[in-house]
Every structure is written in structure tokens, then in C-alpha cells.
Design a protein around this motif. Structure first.
Motif, PDB file in Angstrom:
ATOM      1  N   ALA A 157       0.808  -1.219   0.000  1.00 55.40           N
ATOM      2  CA  ALA A 157       0.000   0.000   0.000  1.00 55.40           C
ATOM      3  C   ALA A 157       0.842   1.272   0.000  1.00 55.40           C
ATOM      4  N   THR A 158       2.018   1.203   0.595  1.00 55.41           N
ATOM      5  CA  THR A 158       2.852   2.410   0.707  1.00 55.41           C
ATOM      6  C   THR A 158       4.004   2.437  -0.296  1.00 55.41           C
ATOM      7  N   GLY A 159       4.082   1.418  -1.147  1.00 54.93           N
ATOM      8  CA  GLY A 159       5.069   1.425  -2.221  1.00 54.93           C
ATOM      9  C   GLY A 159       6.484   1.073  -1.808  1.00 54.93           C
ATOM     10  N   ILE A 160       6.636   0.271  -0.754  1.00 55.53           N
ATOM     11  CA  ILE A 160       7.981  -0.150  -0.339  1.00 55.53           C
ATOM     12  C   ILE A 160       8.302  -1.442  -1.108  1.00 55.53           C
ATOM     13  N   LYS A 161       8.525  -1.291  -2.389  1.00 53.80           N
ATOM     14  CA  LYS A 161       8.687  -2.444  -3.277  1.00 53.80           C
ATOM     15  C   LYS A 161       9.848  -3.350  -2.889  1.00 53.80           C
ATOM     16  N   ASP A 162      10.984  -2.766  -2.504  1.00 55.82           N
ATOM     17  CA  ASP A 162      12.141  -3.597  -2.185  1.00 55.82           C
ATOM     18  C   ASP A 162      11.921  -4.409  -0.917  1.00 55.82           C
ATOM     19  N   PHE A 163      11.074  -3.949  -0.019  1.00 54.96           N
ATOM     20  CA  PHE A 163      10.831  -4.670   1.222  1.00 54.96           C
ATOM     21  C   PHE A 163       9.642  -5.618   1.111  1.00 54.96           C
ATOM     22  N   GLU A 164       8.813  -5.404   0.108  1.00 53.69           N
ATOM     23  CA  GLU A 164       7.637  -6.248  -0.087  1.00 53.69           C
ATOM     24  C   GLU A 164       8.039  -7.718  -0.254  1.00 53.69           C
ATOM     25  N   LEU A 165       9.134  -7.968  -0.950  1.00 52.78           N
ATOM     26  CA  LEU A 165       9.609  -9.342  -1.138  1.00 52.78           C
ATOM     27  C   LEU A 165       9.926 -10.009   0.198  1.00 52.78           C
ATOM     28  N   TYR A 166      10.584  -9.266   1.100  1.00 56.23           N
ATOM     29  CA  TYR A 166      10.894  -9.824   2.420  1.00 56.23           C
ATOM     30  C   TYR A 166       9.623 -10.186   3.181  1.00 56.23           C
ATOM     31  N   THR A 167       8.630  -9.299   3.103  1.00 56.13           N
ATOM     32  CA  THR A 167       7.394  -9.553   3.849  1.00 56.13           C
ATOM     33  C   THR A 167       6.644 -10.746   3.269  1.00 56.13           C
ATOM     34  N   LEU A 168       6.660 -10.881   1.957  1.00 57.23           N
ATOM     35  CA  LEU A 168       5.983 -12.027   1.338  1.00 57.23           C
ATOM     36  C   LEU A 168       6.714 -13.333   1.645  1.00 57.23           C
ATOM     37  N   THR A 169       8.034 -13.276   1.705  1.00 55.30           N
ATOM     38  CA  THR A 169       8.811 -14.458   2.101  1.00 55.30           C
ATOM     39  C   THR A 169       8.483 -14.838   3.539  1.00 55.30           C
ATOM     40  N   ALA A 170       8.419 -13.835   4.417  1.00 58.77           N
ATOM     41  CA  ALA A 170       8.058 -14.092   5.819  1.00 58.77           C
ATOM     42  C   ALA A 170       6.661 -14.685   5.900  1.00 58.77           C
ATOM     43  N   LEU A 171       5.745 -14.206   5.074  1.00 61.76           N
ATOM     44  CA  LEU A 171       4.391 -14.735   5.056  1.00 61.76           C
ATOM     45  C   LEU A 171       4.392 -16.213   4.651  1.00 61.76           C
ATOM     46  N   GLY A 172       5.123 -16.541   3.590  1.00 65.42           N
ATOM     47  CA  GLY A 172       5.200 -17.941   3.161  1.00 65.42           C
ATOM     48  C   GLY A 172       5.796 -18.838   4.232  1.00 65.42           C
ATOM     49  N   GLU A 173       6.857 -18.369   4.880  1.00 67.27           N
ATOM     50  CA  GLU A 173       7.486 -19.162   5.941  1.00 67.27           C
ATOM     51  C   GLU A 173       6.548 -19.329   7.125  1.00 67.27           C
ATOM     52  N   ALA A 174       5.810 -18.281   7.461  1.00 69.94           N
ATOM     53  CA  ALA A 174       4.868 -18.346   8.584  1.00 69.94           C
ATOM     54  C   ALA A 174       3.705 -19.278   8.268  1.00 69.94           C
ATOM     55  N   GLU A 175       3.189 -19.195   7.048  1.00 72.04           N
ATOM     56  CA  GLU A 175       2.094 -20.083   6.663  1.00 72.04           C
ATOM     57  C   GLU A 175       2.558 -21.534   6.662  1.00 72.04           C
ATOM     58  N   LEU A 176       3.775 -21.773   6.211  1.00 76.02           N
ATOM     59  CA  LEU A 176       4.335 -23.118   6.252  1.00 76.02           C
ATOM     60  C   LEU A 176       4.445 -23.606   7.694  1.00 76.02           C
ATOM     61  N   ALA A 177       4.952 -22.737   8.571  1.00 76.10           N
ATOM     62  CA  ALA A 177       5.067 -23.102   9.987  1.00 76.10           C
ATOM     63  C   ALA A 177       3.703 -23.373  10.598  1.00 76.10           C
ATOM     64  N   ALA A 178       2.712 -22.579  10.259  1.00 73.86           N
ATOM     65  CA  ALA A 178       1.370 -22.777  10.795  1.00 73.86           C
ATOM     66  C   ALA A 178       0.794 -24.104  10.311  1.00 73.86           C
ATOM     67  N   GLY A 179       1.041 -24.432   9.040  1.00 72.46           N
ATOM     68  CA  GLY A 179       0.569 -25.696   8.497  1.00 72.46           C
ATOM     69  C   GLY A 179       1.239 -26.882   9.152  1.00 72.46           C
ATOM     70  N   GLN A 180       2.517 -26.769   9.430  1.00 69.10           N
ATOM     71  CA  GLN A 180       3.237 -27.855  10.098  1.00 69.10           C
ATOM     72  C   GLN A 180       2.722 -28.043  11.510  1.00 69.10           C
ATOM     73  N   LEU A 181       2.408 -26.938  12.171  1.00 69.72           N
ATOM     74  CA  LEU A 181       1.887 -27.056  13.532  1.00 69.72           C
ATOM     75  C   LEU A 181       0.519 -27.743  13.521  1.00 69.72           C
ATOM     76  N   ASP A 182      -0.320 -27.406  12.547  1.00 66.94           N
ATOM     77  CA  ASP A 182      -1.640 -28.048  12.447  1.00 66.94           C
ATOM     78  C   ASP A 182      -1.505 -29.536  12.175  1.00 66.94           C
ATOM     79  N   ALA A 183      -0.600 -29.880  11.286  1.00 70.81           N
ATOM     80  CA  ALA A 183      -0.411 -31.296  10.945  1.00 70.81           C
ATOM     81  C   ALA A 183       0.129 -32.078  12.146  1.00 70.81           C
ATOM     82  N   ALA A 184       0.973 -31.434  12.924  1.00 73.11           N
ATOM     83  CA  ALA A 184       1.539 -32.110  14.105  1.00 73.11           C
ATOM     84  C   ALA A 184       0.471 -32.360  15.153  1.00 73.11           C
ATOM     85  N   GLY A 185      -0.584 -31.538  15.187  1.00 76.01           N
ATOM     86  CA  GLY A 185      -1.642 -31.702  16.175  1.00 76.01           C
ATOM     87  C   GLY A 185      -2.601 -32.826  15.818  1.00 76.01           C
ATOM     88  N   ASP A 186      -2.615 -33.305  14.582  1.00 74.30           N
ATOM     89  CA  ASP A 186      -3.561 -34.364  14.150  1.00 74.30           C
ATOM     90  C   ASP A 186      -3.120 -35.724  14.560  1.00 74.30           C
TER      91      ASP A 186
END
Length: 186
Positions: A157-186
Motif C-alpha cells: 500500500a505504501t510502495g515499499i517495493k524492495d521490502f515487499e519481497l521480504y514480507t511475502l517471504t516471511a508470510l510464506g514461511e509463517a504459513e508453512l510453519a502454521a501448516g506444520q503445527l496443524d499437521a503435528a496436532g492431528d
């Protein structure tokens, strides 16, 4: 004098960017000494910020922490609340890199609060990102994903294009971690 020091700092940063660390450091320290001599705390703060960036690129997190703390002290002395928020976010990132999660959280939460109080949405991105990484390290994948998504939204939204990649990478890693935690609970 002020413009000369600004130019000197920029030349020093250019030397560092070209890999000539010795010349860059020498010029930055010269600029810093001159700023102290002339009582120009805003130039001193800018030099501290640049020295922090140099330390980050050289992976010297202890030096980075030192320069972040020095810049924060100067920005607070100057009453520069906008830069204070950025300094706190940088300091939070330095503490995070050193594995000091409590200190990191404290700085990032203060940075985020200050940015929001001042209505500086762009300044929210960096503490949100660091908090996301911190939560992922603590095993809180869902919270990390929420924070990373917020950071990515702000970056976009604020046009920080060079940092957007870092945030999207963090999002992917966090979603992966969340998925692993869910799978471990089953």
C-alpha cells in the motif's frame, strides 16, 4: 558545513556500496567526528544510521546494535519522532538477529505503537515484519502469518517495493510453519 557533511556521508556510503569498506568507514568516522565538533546532532544521527547499515551488510550485529542505540538516543534528543519509530524498528531487528527476543519484541512493539499514533503507516512495515519473524521463531505460525500479511499489505500500500519481497517471504514461511503445527496436532 552541513552540505559538506551530507556529501561526505553519501560518498562514504558509495565506497561501502562498492565494497571499499575501509575507505567508507574512514569517511564515516571523519563525518561523525566533524558533526560532533560542529554540534550537528542530526548529521551525527544520520552517520550512526549509515554505520548501522554498513554493520548489517558486514554481518556485524553487535556493531549494528551499537549504532542503532546511538541513533535512537540522538533522534530522541532531537525530538524526531518519525525517525525514532524507524530507529526502534531497526533496533528490534538488531536484537532479533542476536537472538534477544524479549528486547526485540519491546522495541518493535514500541516502534509500531509510535508509528500508529503518528499515522505513519509506512513506518509500520518494519516492526510488523520483525514481529512476524519473532513469532515464527517462537513456534506461533498463525500469529506470525497474521503479522507478515499485515507487513506485506503495508509494504504494498505504501510502495515499499524492495521490502515487499521480504514480507511475502516471511508470510510464506509463517504459513508453512502454521501448516506444520496443524499437521503435528492431528
Amino acid at each position: 558545513d552541513r552540505l559538506q557533511l551530507i556529501g561526505l556521508r553519501m560518498v562514504a556510503w558509495a565506497h561501502c556500496g562498492l565494497g571499499d569498506w575501509d575507505a567508507g568507514h574512514r569517511l564515516l568516522r571523519e563525518c561523525l567526528a566533524r558533526a560532533l565538533e560542529l554540534q550537528m546532532p542530526e548529521i551525527e544521527a544520520a552517520c550512526a544510521n549509515t554505520l548501522s547499515q554498513v554493520a548489517f551488510r558486514q554481518q556485524d550485529m553487535v556493531a549494528r546494535l551499537h549504532w542503532n542505540e546511538r541513533e535512537l538516543t540522538l533522534r530522541r534528543h532531537l525530538g524526531d519522532r518519525r525517525q525514532e519509530s524507524m530507529c526502534l524498528a531497526n533496533l528490534g531487528g538488531s536484537w532479533l538477529a542476536l537472538g534477544e527476543l524479549f528486547q526485540s519484541r519491546r522495541c518493535c512493539e514500541e516502534a509500531l505503537q509510535l508509528a500508529r499514533v503518528r499515522g505513519e503507516r509506512r513506518s509500520e512495515c518494519f516492526p510488523l515484519y520483525h514481529l512476524s519473524v519473532l513469532e515464527r521463531w517462537l513456534g506461533n505460525g498463525a500469529q506470525a502469518a497474521t503479522l507478515a500479511r499485515s507487513a506485506a499489505d503495508v509494504a504494498q500500500a505504501t510502495g515499499i517495493k524492495d521490502f515487499e519481497l521480504y514480507t511475502l517471504t516471511a508470510l510464506g514461511e509463517a504459513e508453512l510453519a502454521a501448516g506444520q503445527l496443524d499437521a503435528a496436532g492431528d
